[in-house]
Scaffold this motif. Sequence first.
Motif, PDB file in Angstrom:
ATOM      1  N   THR A 278       0.829  -1.210   0.000  1.00 41.42           N
ATOM      2  CA  THR A 278       0.000   0.000   0.000  1.00 41.42           C
ATOM      3  C   THR A 278       0.860   1.255   0.000  1.00 41.42           C
ATOM      4  O   THR A 278       0.574   2.211  -0.716  1.00 41.42           O
ATOM      5  CB  THR A 278      -0.930  -0.003   1.226  1.00 41.42           C
ATOM      6  OG1 THR A 278      -1.845  -1.111   1.120  1.00 41.42           O
ATOM      7  CG2 THR A 278      -1.728   1.286   1.310  1.00 41.42           C
ATOM      8  N   VAL A 279       1.929   1.245   0.790  1.00 44.25           N
ATOM      9  CA  VAL A 279       2.850   2.387   0.807  1.00 44.25           C
ATOM     10  C   VAL A 279       3.449   2.602  -0.578  1.00 44.25           C
ATOM     11  O   VAL A 279       3.535   3.739  -1.073  1.00 44.25           O
ATOM     12  CB  VAL A 279       3.965   2.172   1.853  1.00 44.25           C
ATOM     13  CG1 VAL A 279       5.029   3.258   1.740  1.00 44.25           C
ATOM     14  CG2 VAL A 279       3.371   2.170   3.265  1.00 44.25           C
ATOM     15  N   ALA A 280       3.850   1.497  -1.236  1.00 45.42           N
ATOM     16  CA  ALA A 280       4.411   1.608  -2.589  1.00 45.42           C
ATOM     17  C   ALA A 280       3.382   2.166  -3.562  1.00 45.42           C
ATOM     18  O   ALA A 280       3.703   3.013  -4.410  1.00 45.42           O
ATOM     19  CB  ALA A 280       4.894   0.241  -3.066  1.00 45.42           C
ATOM     20  N   GLY A 281       2.131   1.720  -3.445  1.00 41.65           N
ATOM     21  CA  GLY A 281       1.082   2.228  -4.315  1.00 41.65           C
ATOM     22  C   GLY A 281       0.819   3.704  -4.107  1.00 41.65           C
ATOM     23  O   GLY A 281       0.639   4.459  -5.078  1.00 41.65           O
ATOM     24  N   VAL A 282       0.822   4.141  -2.864  1.00 40.77           N
ATOM     25  CA  VAL A 282       0.594   5.559  -2.559  1.00 40.77           C
ATOM     26  C   VAL A 282       1.735   6.410  -3.101  1.00 40.77           C
ATOM     27  O   VAL A 282       1.506   7.480  -3.694  1.00 40.77           O
ATOM     28  CB  VAL A 282       0.438   5.763  -1.037  1.00 40.77           C
ATOM     29  CG1 VAL A 282       0.484   7.245  -0.672  1.00 40.77           C
ATOM     30  CG2 VAL A 282      -0.874   5.154  -0.559  1.00 40.77           C
ATOM     31  N   LEU A 285       1.434   6.796  -6.880  1.00 40.46           N
ATOM     32  CA  LEU A 285       0.422   7.791  -7.246  1.00 40.46           C
ATOM     33  C   LEU A 285       0.908   9.204  -6.948  1.00 40.46           C
ATOM     34  O   LEU A 285       0.650  10.132  -7.721  1.00 40.46           O
ATOM     35  CB  LEU A 285      -0.881   7.509  -6.498  1.00 40.46           C
ATOM     36  CG  LEU A 285      -1.571   6.180  -6.825  1.00 40.46           C
ATOM     37  CD1 LEU A 285      -2.787   5.978  -5.933  1.00 40.46           C
ATOM     38  CD2 LEU A 285      -1.974   6.128  -8.287  1.00 40.46           C
ATOM     39  N   GLY A 286       1.631   9.387  -5.834  1.00 38.27           N
ATOM     40  CA  GLY A 286       2.156  10.705  -5.496  1.00 38.27           C
ATOM     41  C   GLY A 286       3.190  11.179  -6.494  1.00 38.27           C
ATOM     42  O   GLY A 286       3.212  12.361  -6.872  1.00 38.27           O
ATOM     43  N   ILE A 287       4.053  10.270  -6.946  1.00 44.66           N
ATOM     44  CA  ILE A 287       5.075  10.626  -7.937  1.00 44.66           C
ATOM     45  C   ILE A 287       4.430  11.012  -9.262  1.00 44.66           C
ATOM     46  O   ILE A 287       4.825  11.999  -9.904  1.00 44.66           O
ATOM     47  CB  ILE A 287       6.059   9.457  -8.116  1.00 44.66           C
ATOM     48  CG1 ILE A 287       7.022   9.405  -6.926  1.00 44.66           C
ATOM     49  CG2 ILE A 287       6.839   9.576  -9.418  1.00 44.66           C
ATOM     50  CD1 ILE A 287       7.926   8.204  -6.923  1.00 44.66           C
ATOM     51  N   VAL A 288       3.422  10.250  -9.679  1.00 47.12           N
ATOM     52  CA  VAL A 288       2.741  10.556 -10.940  1.00 47.12           C
ATOM     53  C   VAL A 288       2.059  11.923 -10.868  1.00 47.12           C
ATOM     54  O   VAL A 288       2.185  12.747 -11.790  1.00 47.12           O
ATOM     55  CB  VAL A 288       1.715   9.458 -11.273  1.00 47.12           C
ATOM     56  CG1 VAL A 288       0.805   9.894 -12.421  1.00 47.12           C
ATOM     57  CG2 VAL A 288       2.427   8.159 -11.630  1.00 47.12           C
ATOM     58  N   SER A 306      -3.640  11.040 -15.654  1.00 48.48           N
ATOM     59  CA  SER A 306      -3.614  10.368 -14.347  1.00 48.48           C
ATOM     60  C   SER A 306      -4.485   9.123 -14.374  1.00 48.48           C
ATOM     61  O   SER A 306      -4.105   8.061 -13.863  1.00 48.48           O
ATOM     62  CB  SER A 306      -4.087  11.317 -13.246  1.00 48.48           C
ATOM     63  OG  SER A 306      -3.206  12.405 -13.102  1.00 48.48           O
ATOM     64  N   GLY A 307      -5.670   9.246 -14.978  1.00 49.35           N
ATOM     65  CA  GLY A 307      -6.567   8.099 -15.066  1.00 49.35           C
ATOM     66  C   GLY A 307      -5.983   6.985 -15.911  1.00 49.35           C
ATOM     67  O   GLY A 307      -6.053   5.799 -15.543  1.00 49.35           O
ATOM     68  N   ILE A 308      -5.384   7.347 -17.034  1.00 40.13           N
ATOM     69  CA  ILE A 308      -4.784   6.338 -17.910  1.00 40.13           C
ATOM     70  C   ILE A 308      -3.637   5.616 -17.197  1.00 40.13           C
ATOM     71  O   ILE A 308      -3.517   4.384 -17.245  1.00 40.13           O
ATOM     72  CB  ILE A 308      -4.282   6.996 -19.212  1.00 40.13           C
ATOM     73  CG1 ILE A 308      -5.474   7.492 -20.044  1.00 40.13           C
ATOM     74  CG2 ILE A 308      -3.440   6.010 -20.029  1.00 40.13           C
ATOM     75  CD1 ILE A 308      -5.073   8.337 -21.232  1.00 40.13           C
ATOM     76  N   ILE A 309      -2.782   6.385 -16.522  1.00 35.67           N
ATOM     77  CA  ILE A 309      -1.649   5.793 -15.812  1.00 35.67           C
ATOM     78  C   ILE A 309      -2.133   4.895 -14.680  1.00 35.67           C
ATOM     79  O   ILE A 309      -1.591   3.805 -14.445  1.00 35.67           O
ATOM     80  CB  ILE A 309      -0.723   6.895 -15.276  1.00 35.67           C
ATOM     81  CG1 ILE A 309      -0.038   7.608 -16.448  1.00 35.67           C
ATOM     82  CG2 ILE A 309       0.329   6.320 -14.330  1.00 35.67           C
ATOM     83  CD1 ILE A 309       0.710   8.862 -16.045  1.00 35.67           C
ATOM     84  N   LEU A 310      -3.184   5.328 -13.985  1.00 33.83           N
ATOM     85  CA  LEU A 310      -3.726   4.548 -12.877  1.00 33.83           C
ATOM     86  C   LEU A 310      -4.267   3.206 -13.376  1.00 33.83           C
ATOM     87  O   LEU A 310      -3.983   2.149 -12.801  1.00 33.83           O
ATOM     88  CB  LEU A 310      -4.829   5.342 -12.185  1.00 33.83           C
ATOM     89  CG  LEU A 310      -5.544   4.661 -11.023  1.00 33.83           C
ATOM     90  CD1 LEU A 310      -4.546   4.254  -9.957  1.00 33.83           C
ATOM     91  CD2 LEU A 310      -6.600   5.581 -10.443  1.00 33.83           C
ATOM     92  N   VAL A 311      -5.040   3.251 -14.449  1.00 35.32           N
ATOM     93  CA  VAL A 311      -5.589   2.015 -15.014  1.00 35.32           C
ATOM     94  C   VAL A 311      -4.462   1.104 -15.498  1.00 35.32           C
ATOM     95  O   VAL A 311      -4.487  -0.123 -15.284  1.00 35.32           O
ATOM     96  CB  VAL A 311      -6.564   2.337 -16.168  1.00 35.32           C
ATOM     97  CG1 VAL A 311      -6.969   1.060 -16.904  1.00 35.32           C
ATOM     98  CG2 VAL A 311      -7.795   3.047 -15.637  1.00 35.32           C
ATOM     99  N   ALA A 312      -3.455   1.685 -16.158  1.00 32.45           N
ATOM    100  CA  ALA A 312      -2.335   0.889 -16.647  1.00 32.45           C
ATOM    101  C   ALA A 312      -1.565   0.243 -15.491  1.00 32.45           C
ATOM    102  O   ALA A 312      -1.150  -0.915 -15.576  1.00 32.45           O
ATOM    103  CB  ALA A 312      -1.399   1.764 -17.473  1.00 32.45           C
TER     104      ALA A 312
END
Length: 324
Positions: A278-282, A285-288, A306-312
Amino acid sequence: MSMANSPPMKDRIRGIFVRFGFLLIFAGFVTFFAAWNPVFLQGQNMLNIVEGSAVLLILALGMTLIVATGGIDLSVGIALDFGAAFAIVAMKEYDAGWVTAACAGVAGGSLVGIMNAILVVGLRVSPFMATIGTFFIGSSVQRIFTNGGGPISHRRMPDGFREIAMGDVMGIPLEVIIAATLALVYFVVLEMSVWGRRVHAMGMQRPAAIVAGIPVSRILIVAYIVAAATCAVAGLIGAASIRMFTPLAGFSYLLDAIAAVFIGAALHPRGRPNVLGTVAGVLFLGIVTNGLNLMGLNFNTKDALSGIILVAALALAVAQRKLR
């Protein structure tokens, strides 16, 4: 013989992807943003990323706990909102000190967890339907209380409460310390304690957990209340930062919190929710988000990317899990 025994190129590429795919994508984004704008890798910007991710991390920790039990919590944003609202009202209307206000905020957020526990454990409603019901109820309560959704500001809040968001210890923002402390506590409880092993057992095989004598109902009650109280802490930080309560502000964090948890779960060898993932995921997302901001894109383009990167990222994490 060595060439005959060596694995085919396809299998080697697959092995690299399974083990390091997400890390390679993570490193790729860091390299790209650093090449686009050298400011990205500066220490102050790195601190900005960590500080900007603190609230989301706290919310995602609460979500991690609920997903680990085999459920989902769509009301984490409401717990955040109630934490901010109860604290602001306690200080503004009742002249409470900052400690009392913070306790009121955590208690207010815990009400959301109690409501979820009643629905899920007492009435046997599915976690999805129960928490989305709590979301709609909590949203309506906020609109009614604020006469349609207007913010409640409190510019003269006690300095102690303001320090929750603006203070620092040896240059490290206090909100980062709070988020890191909660992450450490969650890691110890979920990954190293008997209670945490029971939570994961429920999430993976609830019928087997019941047969094994694990008190499923009791654990669910505690999990929903603890998760909501954790999210209320994020509400305290938000209220201290902008000196006001903004109705439904927590909703903007919901999808990112879900994404961070499921990215982290897909990275785990057994595919289960975990604190480090979860920390890695957060952080991803923060870096993006930070990198896209430094690129100077307009609001609509940035949201779309952001949405495209999140889905990818989610698709990549799920693909890694399936291949593993």
